[in-house]
Write an enzyme that holds these catalytic residues in place. Structure first.
Site, PDB file in Angstrom:
ATOM      1  N   HIS A 133       0.879  -1.256   0.013  1.00 34.07           N
ATOM      2  CA  HIS A 133      -0.072  -0.062  -0.112  1.00 34.07           C
ATOM      3  C   HIS A 133       1.139   1.296   0.025  1.00 34.07           C
ATOM      4  O   HIS A 133       1.085   1.888   0.922  1.00 34.07           O
ATOM      5  CB  HIS A 133      -0.989  -0.071   1.163  1.00 34.07           C
ATOM      6  CG  HIS A 133      -2.272   0.868   1.047  1.00 34.07           C
ATOM      7  ND1 HIS A 133      -3.336   0.100   0.661  1.00 34.07           N
ATOM      8  CD2 HIS A 133      -2.430   1.993   0.998  1.00 34.07           C
ATOM      9  CE1 HIS A 133      -4.295   0.645   0.349  1.00 34.07           C
ATOM     10  NE2 HIS A 133      -3.771   2.149   0.463  1.00 34.07           N
ATOM     11  N   THR A 189      10.072 -12.453   2.926  1.00 32.46           N
ATOM     12  CA  THR A 189      10.372 -11.171   1.959  1.00 32.46           C
ATOM     13  C   THR A 189      11.167 -11.571   0.822  1.00 32.46           C
ATOM     14  O   THR A 189      11.178 -10.793   0.176  1.00 32.46           O
ATOM     15  CB  THR A 189      10.905 -10.436   3.010  1.00 32.46           C
ATOM     16  OG1 THR A 189      12.360 -11.013   3.626  1.00 32.46           O
ATOM     17  CG2 THR A 189      10.269  -9.926   4.207  1.00 32.46           C
ATOM     18  N   LYS A 190      11.800 -12.867   0.677  1.00 30.04           N
ATOM     19  CA  LYS A 190      12.837 -13.256  -0.217  1.00 30.04           C
ATOM     20  C   LYS A 190      12.324 -14.741  -0.575  1.00 30.04           C
ATOM     21  O   LYS A 190      12.131 -15.369   0.221  1.00 30.04           O
ATOM     22  CB  LYS A 190      14.376 -13.075   0.215  1.00 30.04           C
ATOM     23  CG  LYS A 190      14.565 -11.662   0.456  1.00 30.04           C
ATOM     24  CD  LYS A 190      16.159 -11.639   0.886  1.00 30.04           C
ATOM     25  CE  LYS A 190      16.533 -10.205   1.044  1.00 30.04           C
ATOM     26  NZ  LYS A 190      17.885 -10.130   1.560  1.00 30.04           N
ATOM     27  N   ARG A 204      13.846 -17.152   6.836  1.00 27.55           N
ATOM     28  CA  ARG A 204      15.524 -17.783   6.606  1.00 27.55           C
ATOM     29  C   ARG A 204      15.185 -19.393   6.768  1.00 27.55           C
ATOM     30  O   ARG A 204      14.506 -19.905   7.073  1.00 27.55           O
ATOM     31  CB  ARG A 204      16.486 -17.437   7.457  1.00 27.55           C
ATOM     32  CG  ARG A 204      16.356 -17.875   8.909  1.00 27.55           C
ATOM     33  CD  ARG A 204      17.361 -17.442   9.817  1.00 27.55           C
ATOM     34  NE  ARG A 204      17.006 -17.719  11.090  1.00 27.55           N
ATOM     35  CZ  ARG A 204      17.543 -18.865  11.724  1.00 27.55           C
ATOM     36  NH1 ARG A 204      18.248 -19.828  10.852  1.00 27.55           N
ATOM     37  NH2 ARG A 204      17.520 -19.260  13.024  1.00 27.55           N
TER      38      ARG A 204
END
Length: 210
Positions: A133, A189-190, A204
Protein backbone atom coordinates in the site's frame (compact mmCIF):
# COMPACT_ATOMS: atom_id res chain seq x y z
CA UNK A 1 -40.74 -7.23 27.62
CA UNK A 2 -37.16 -7.73 26.42
CA UNK A 3 -36.54 -10.28 29.18
CA UNK A 4 -39.63 -12.23 28.15
CA UNK A 5 -38.51 -12.26 24.50
CA UNK A 6 -35.01 -13.41 25.51
CA UNK A 7 -36.47 -16.25 27.58
CA UNK A 8 -38.71 -17.33 24.69
CA UNK A 9 -35.79 -17.27 22.26
CA UNK A 10 -33.57 -19.20 24.68
CA UNK A 11 -36.22 -21.88 25.27
CA UNK A 12 -36.86 -22.13 21.52
CA UNK A 13 -33.15 -22.71 20.88
CA UNK A 14 -33.05 -25.40 23.55
CA UNK A 15 -36.07 -27.15 22.02
CA UNK A 16 -34.55 -26.93 18.51
CA UNK A 17 -31.28 -28.42 19.80
CA UNK A 18 -33.22 -31.58 20.69
CA UNK A 19 -35.09 -31.65 17.38
CA UNK A 20 -31.98 -30.98 15.25
CA UNK A 21 -29.17 -33.23 16.46
CA UNK A 22 -25.53 -32.36 15.90
CA UNK A 23 -25.41 -34.84 13.02
CA UNK A 24 -28.42 -33.23 11.33
CA UNK A 25 -26.96 -29.75 11.88
CA UNK A 26 -23.68 -30.79 10.23
CA UNK A 27 -25.60 -32.25 7.28
CA UNK A 28 -27.55 -28.99 6.89
CA UNK A 29 -24.29 -27.00 7.09
CA UNK A 30 -22.66 -29.16 4.39
CA UNK A 31 -25.70 -28.76 2.11
CA UNK A 32 -25.74 -24.99 2.64
CA UNK A 33 -22.04 -24.68 1.78
CA UNK A 34 -22.56 -26.73 -1.39
CA UNK A 35 -25.34 -24.37 -2.43
CA UNK A 36 -23.27 -21.35 -1.41
CA UNK A 37 -20.33 -22.61 -3.50
CA UNK A 38 -22.58 -23.09 -6.51
CA UNK A 39 -23.73 -19.47 -6.30
CA UNK A 40 -20.11 -18.28 -6.43
CA UNK A 41 -18.79 -20.56 -9.18
CA UNK A 42 -20.29 -18.33 -11.86
CA UNK A 43 -18.22 -15.34 -10.69
CA UNK A 44 -14.80 -16.86 -11.44
CA UNK A 45 -12.93 -16.78 -14.76
CA UNK A 46 -12.29 -20.54 -14.62
CA UNK A 47 -13.19 -23.08 -11.99
CA UNK A 48 -12.76 -26.85 -11.80
CA UNK A 49 -14.80 -29.61 -10.21
CA UNK A 50 -15.13 -30.59 -6.54
CA UNK A 51 -14.85 -27.04 -5.20
CA UNK A 52 -16.02 -26.08 -1.72
CA UNK A 53 -16.26 -22.64 -0.11
CA UNK A 54 -17.45 -22.30 3.46
CA UNK A 55 -19.61 -19.31 4.32
CA UNK A 56 -18.66 -16.48 4.28
CA UNK A 57 -16.41 -15.90 1.25
CA UNK A 58 -15.27 -12.34 0.50
CA UNK A 59 -14.66 -12.05 -3.25
CA UNK A 60 -13.53 -9.12 -5.37
CA UNK A 61 -12.60 -9.42 -9.04
CA UNK A 62 -13.66 -13.01 -9.57
CA UNK A 63 -13.30 -12.55 -13.34
CA UNK A 64 -9.52 -12.43 -12.84
CA UNK A 65 -9.36 -15.58 -10.70
CA UNK A 66 -8.91 -19.20 -11.86
CA UNK A 67 -9.31 -22.18 -9.54
CA UNK A 68 -8.44 -25.80 -10.28
CA UNK A 69 -10.06 -29.07 -9.24
CA UNK A 70 -10.61 -30.37 -5.71
CA UNK A 71 -10.05 -27.07 -3.90
CA UNK A 72 -11.50 -26.43 -0.46
CA UNK A 73 -11.61 -23.15 1.48
CA UNK A 74 -12.80 -22.74 5.04
CA UNK A 75 -14.60 -19.75 6.55
CA UNK A 76 -13.76 -16.12 5.84
CA UNK A 77 -11.48 -16.55 2.85
CA UNK A 78 -10.82 -13.17 1.22
CA UNK A 79 -9.86 -13.10 -2.46
CA UNK A 80 -9.05 -9.66 -3.90
CA UNK A 81 -8.10 -9.19 -7.54
CA UNK A 82 -7.90 -5.40 -7.78
CA UNK A 83 -8.07 -3.81 -11.24
CA UNK A 84 -8.38 -0.16 -10.20
CA UNK A 85 -7.33 1.93 -7.21
CA UNK A 86 -7.06 5.71 -6.90
CA UNK A 87 -7.25 6.07 -10.68
CA UNK A 88 -4.55 3.50 -11.45
CA UNK A 89 -5.50 0.51 -13.62
CA UNK A 90 -4.14 -3.00 -13.05
CA UNK A 91 -4.29 -6.40 -14.74
CA UNK A 92 -4.51 -8.75 -11.75
CA UNK A 93 -4.42 -12.52 -11.93
CA UNK A 94 -4.87 -15.12 -9.21
CA UNK A 95 -4.36 -18.78 -10.15
CA UNK A 96 -5.01 -21.55 -7.63
CA UNK A 97 -4.07 -25.07 -8.72
CA UNK A 98 -5.52 -28.51 -8.01
CA UNK A 99 -5.89 -30.20 -4.62
CA UNK A 100 -5.37 -27.00 -2.64
CA UNK A 101 -6.62 -26.70 0.94
CA UNK A 102 -7.13 -23.25 2.48
CA UNK A 103 -8.03 -22.96 6.15
CA UNK A 104 -9.88 -20.17 8.01
CA UNK A 105 -9.27 -16.41 7.81
CA UNK A 106 -6.87 -16.31 4.85
CA UNK A 107 -6.40 -13.30 2.56
CA UNK A 108 -5.00 -13.43 -0.97
CA UNK A 109 -4.70 -10.08 -2.77
CA UNK A 110 -3.33 -9.24 -6.21
CA UNK A 111 -2.82 -6.31 -8.55
CA UNK A 112 -0.16 -8.21 -10.49
CA UNK A 113 -0.07 -12.03 -10.30
CA UNK A 114 -0.31 -14.71 -7.65
CA UNK A 115 0.16 -18.32 -8.77
CA UNK A 116 -0.49 -21.09 -6.23
CA UNK A 117 0.51 -24.54 -7.46
CA UNK A 118 -0.96 -28.00 -6.92
CA UNK A 119 -1.26 -29.84 -3.59
CA UNK A 120 -0.61 -26.71 -1.55
CA UNK A 121 -1.71 -26.62 2.09
CA UNK A 122 -2.45 -23.18 3.52
CA UNK A 123 -3.09 -22.99 7.26
CA UNK A 124 -5.30 -20.40 8.97
CA UNK A 125 -4.63 -16.64 8.97
CA UNK A 126 -2.21 -16.72 6.05
CA UNK A 127 -1.73 -13.48 4.07
CA UNK A 128 -0.42 -13.56 0.49
CA UNK A 129 0.01 -10.30 -1.43
CA UNK A 130 1.84 -9.18 -4.57
CA UNK A 131 1.60 -5.49 -3.66
CA UNK A 132 2.23 -2.87 -1.03
CA UNK A 133 0.00 0.00 0.00
CA UNK A 134 2.35 2.67 -1.34
CA UNK A 135 6.08 2.74 -1.98
CA UNK A 136 8.39 3.47 0.93
CA UNK A 137 9.50 6.95 -0.13
CA UNK A 138 9.53 10.42 1.42
CA UNK A 139 6.84 11.49 -1.05
CA UNK A 140 4.56 8.59 -0.09
CA UNK A 141 4.97 9.36 3.62
CA UNK A 142 3.47 12.80 3.03
CA UNK A 143 0.14 11.09 2.29
CA UNK A 144 -2.14 9.26 4.74
CA UNK A 145 -1.75 5.46 4.25
CA UNK A 146 -5.25 5.11 2.75
CA UNK A 147 -4.35 7.63 0.02
CA UNK A 148 -1.11 6.00 -1.08
CA UNK A 149 -1.19 4.22 -4.44
CA UNK A 150 -0.76 0.47 -4.69
CA UNK A 151 2.65 -0.76 -5.80
CA UNK A 152 3.77 -4.23 -6.87
CA UNK A 153 7.36 -5.39 -6.51
CA UNK A 154 6.59 -8.47 -8.60
CA UNK A 155 4.40 -11.58 -8.75
CA UNK A 156 4.14 -14.25 -6.06
CA UNK A 157 4.76 -17.85 -7.11
CA UNK A 158 4.03 -20.71 -4.73
CA UNK A 159 5.08 -23.98 -6.33
CA UNK A 160 3.63 -27.49 -5.91
CA UNK A 161 3.44 -29.31 -2.56
CA UNK A 162 4.18 -26.25 -0.43
CA UNK A 163 2.92 -26.05 3.14
CA UNK A 164 2.33 -22.59 4.62
CA UNK A 165 1.95 -22.72 8.40
CA UNK A 166 -0.40 -20.75 10.64
CA UNK A 167 -0.12 -16.98 10.30
CA UNK A 168 2.44 -16.96 7.47
CA UNK A 169 2.83 -13.73 5.47
CA UNK A 170 4.09 -13.93 1.87
CA UNK A 171 5.14 -10.58 0.40
CA UNK A 172 5.56 -9.36 -3.21
CA UNK A 173 8.21 -10.64 -5.59
CA UNK A 174 8.63 -13.97 -3.78
CA UNK A 175 8.86 -17.51 -5.15
CA UNK A 176 8.47 -20.41 -2.72
CA UNK A 177 9.96 -23.54 -4.23
CA UNK A 178 8.43 -26.99 -4.57
CA UNK A 179 8.04 -29.02 -1.35
CA UNK A 180 9.00 -26.09 0.87
CA UNK A 181 7.58 -25.84 4.40
CA UNK A 182 7.13 -22.36 5.89
CA UNK A 183 6.83 -22.33 9.68
CA UNK A 184 4.08 -20.61 11.64
CA UNK A 185 4.11 -16.79 11.71
CA UNK A 186 7.01 -16.53 9.27
CA UNK A 187 7.23 -13.42 7.08
CA UNK A 188 8.56 -14.37 3.65
CA UNK A 189 10.30 -11.36 2.11
CA UNK A 190 12.70 -13.22 -0.20
CA UNK A 191 12.40 -16.35 -2.34
CA UNK A 192 12.75 -19.74 -0.66
CA UNK A 193 14.33 -22.64 -2.63
CA UNK A 194 12.60 -25.97 -3.09
CA UNK A 195 12.90 -28.76 -0.52
CA UNK A 196 13.55 -26.38 2.39
CA UNK A 197 12.09 -25.61 5.79
CA UNK A 198 12.00 -21.87 6.51
CA UNK A 199 10.80 -19.78 9.42
CA UNK A 200 11.19 -16.50 11.26
CA UNK A 201 10.74 -12.80 10.53
CA UNK A 202 12.15 -12.29 7.99
CA UNK A 203 11.99 -15.95 6.96
CA UNK A 204 15.31 -17.78 6.58
CA UNK A 205 16.19 -21.34 5.69
CA UNK A 206 16.29 -23.57 8.77
CA UNK A 207 16.84 -26.90 7.10
CA UNK A 208 17.32 -28.37 3.63
CA UNK A 209 15.46 -31.59 2.89
CA UNK A 210 17.68 -33.89 0.82
Amino acid sequence: MKRIIKKIVKKSIIILSFIFSKKISITIDVFFNLLYTFWYTREFRNIGESISFAYPLYLKGGKYISIGTNVGADQRLRLDAIDEFLGDKFNPEIIIGNNVSIQKDCHIGAINKINIGNNVLIASKVYISDHFHGEITKEALLLPPAQRKLYSKGPVIIEDNVWLGEGVVVLPGVTIGENAIIGANAVVTKSIPKNCVAGGNPARIIREIN
